[in-house]
Enzyme design. Structure first.
Site, PDB file in Angstrom:
ATOM      1  N   GLY A  47       0.787  -1.224   0.000  1.00  0.00           N
ATOM      2  CA  GLY A  47       0.000   0.000   0.000  1.00  0.00           C
ATOM      3  C   GLY A  47       0.821   1.276   0.000  1.00  0.00           C
ATOM      4  CG  HIS A  48       3.991   3.812   1.954  1.00  0.00           C
ATOM      5  ND1 HIS A  48       5.287   4.237   1.799  1.00  0.00           N
ATOM      6  CD2 HIS A  48       3.327   4.847   2.500  1.00  0.00           C
ATOM      7  CE1 HIS A  48       5.408   5.468   2.263  1.00  0.00           C
ATOM      8  NE2 HIS A  48       4.229   5.855   2.696  1.00  0.00           N
ATOM      9  CG  PHE A  49       2.950   5.266  -2.419  1.00  0.00           C
ATOM     10  CD1 PHE A  49       1.728   5.650  -1.870  1.00  0.00           C
ATOM     11  CD2 PHE A  49       4.100   5.863  -1.945  1.00  0.00           C
ATOM     12  CE1 PHE A  49       1.672   6.648  -0.906  1.00  0.00           C
ATOM     13  CE2 PHE A  49       4.047   6.853  -0.967  1.00  0.00           C
ATOM     14  CZ  PHE A  49       2.834   7.247  -0.443  1.00  0.00           C
ATOM     15  CB  ILE A  54       9.227   4.861  -0.920  1.00  0.00           C
ATOM     16  CG1 ILE A  54       7.937   5.587  -0.565  1.00  0.00           C
ATOM     17  CG2 ILE A  54       9.707   5.242  -2.310  1.00  0.00           C
ATOM     18  CD1 ILE A  54       8.087   7.099  -0.498  1.00  0.00           C
TER      19      ILE A  54
END
Length: 145
Positions: A47-49, A54
């Site tokens: 989810g990041h990203f 990152i």
């Protein structure tokens, strides 16, 4: 210090154990050097990203705090199983300089600054390939459990 010994000194477990190996821990010099191998398999990359993965900055801070915690435990000669924990309670002079991506080896360094009435302060740095990623003074509170 390998992962088995790290697990003796840190209460964290997957997916929140963010130190893979300690390459230097000098109680007399009051410093530690460790690393975290960052892979695309880390759960936070979902989810990041997804299109531009990152490592979240808060997890870089947590990794530095865990390295500092290892130093604190070793300096005191105790382990979590002895009934003492160190809780992250704050930071000063926090700066991010560049992102951490899958495939990076995050090098973590912490130097002891002070301990006043159970409040520990460490000067921490994180680098990748010798380039600064993050720096902060990490503050931890010693707590008997």
């Amino acid at each position: 210090m390998d992962i088995n010994e790290i697990r003796e000194y840190l209460p964290h477990r997957y997916p929140f154990l963010l130190v893979d190996r300690v390459t230097e821990l000098d109680v007399e010099a009051k410093r530690v050097r460790a690393y975290k191998n960052v892979t695309i398999n880390e759960p936070f990359f979902n989810g990041h990203f997804p299109q531009h993965p990152i490592m979240p900055g808060v997890l870089i801070i947590e990794a530095m705090a865990q390295a500092a915690g290892l130093l604190g435990f070793k300096m005191m000669g105790v382990k979590p199983s002895d009934g003492t924990l160190y809780y992250f309670v704050g930071s000063d002079k926090l700066r991010f300089r560049q992102p951490v991506r899958p495939g990076d080896q995050l090098v973590l360094e912490a130097d002891f600054l002070s301990n006043k009435r159970g409040i520990w302060k460490f000067d921490c740095r994180a680098t990748v390939d010798g380039r600064p990623v993050c720096s902060a003074e990490i503050i931890c509170a010693e707590q008997e459990i």
